[in-house]
Design a protein around this motif. Structure first.
Motif, short mmCIF file in Angstrom:
data_model
loop_
_atom_site.label_atom_id
_atom_site.label_comp_id
_atom_site.label_asym_id
_atom_site.label_seq_id
_atom_site.Cartn_x
_atom_site.Cartn_y
_atom_site.Cartn_z
N ARG A 154 6.63 -20.29 27.26
CA ARG A 154 6.55 -21.29 26.19
C ARG A 154 5.63 -20.80 25.08
N CYS A 155 6.04 -21.03 23.84
CA CYS A 155 5.18 -20.74 22.70
C CYS A 155 4.01 -21.72 22.71
N CYS A 168 4.28 -23.78 19.15
CA CYS A 168 5.41 -24.68 18.95
C CYS A 168 5.52 -25.74 20.03
N GLN A 169 5.19 -25.40 21.24
CA GLN A 169 5.16 -26.27 22.41
C GLN A 169 6.54 -26.71 22.89
N GLN A 223 9.47 -24.56 22.23
CA GLN A 223 10.36 -23.41 22.19
C GLN A 223 9.80 -22.28 23.04
N SER A 227 11.00 -18.86 19.07
CA SER A 227 10.04 -19.36 18.09
C SER A 227 9.81 -18.37 16.95
N ASN A 228 9.61 -18.91 15.76
CA ASN A 228 9.27 -18.07 14.60
C ASN A 228 7.78 -18.06 14.32
N ALA A 229 7.00 -18.70 15.16
CA ALA A 229 5.56 -18.76 14.95
C ALA A 229 4.95 -17.35 15.08
#
Length: 135
Positions: A48-49, A52-53, A55, A60-62
């Motif tokens: 998990r990212c 983002c929590q 994705q 995720s694009n973070a």
């Protein structure tokens, strides 16, 4: 005038959230060995990212997810096993980073609550059906 400046600062916050740093080396680049890339992708889909929590780090694009993807690919390319990488990430970020947290005293409510709610729903449905039969 002060209110306008304050309002502009509040609105500029999200625009300044990401740094201007270039992405991590392997954040958006696949490994040359297809077998290693498959291992990395399989692992990234289960992590998990932490920003983002909702994705996985693969989706995720973070910026943080890109750093984590790069870390996974670098370690897979170096020959580490996915289990070792997962254990390191869990030790660093906690069980939250995994989509499948282990059963422990802290995560027990996550595992037990759906079962309790399902049993409660079945009990309420049964009571409702009994009441309808009597009428």
């Amino acid at each position: 005038m002060r209110w306008l400046a304050l309002w502009l600062l509040v609105l500029a916050g999200p625009a300044l959230a990401d740094s201007k740093q270039p992405p991590a080396p392997l954040a958006n680049v696949q490994l040359k060995d297809p077998a290693q890339e498959a291992k990395a992708q399989a692992l990234m889909l289960t992590l998990r990212c932490v920003v983002c929590q909702g994705q996985s780090i693969a989706d995720s694009n973070a910026e943080m997810a890109g750093d984590m993807r790069s870390l996974v690919r670098t370690r897979i390319a170096a020959g580490e096993s996915p289990e070792t990488i997962r254990a390191w990430l869990v030790a660093r970020y906690g069980d939250y980073v995994s989509y499948d947290p282990p059963l422990s005293a802290v995560t027990a409510p996550l595992w037990i609550t759906p079962l309790v709610l399902l049993a409660l729903g079945a009990w309420l449905a049964r009571a409702s059906f009994k009441k309808r039969r009597r009428v």
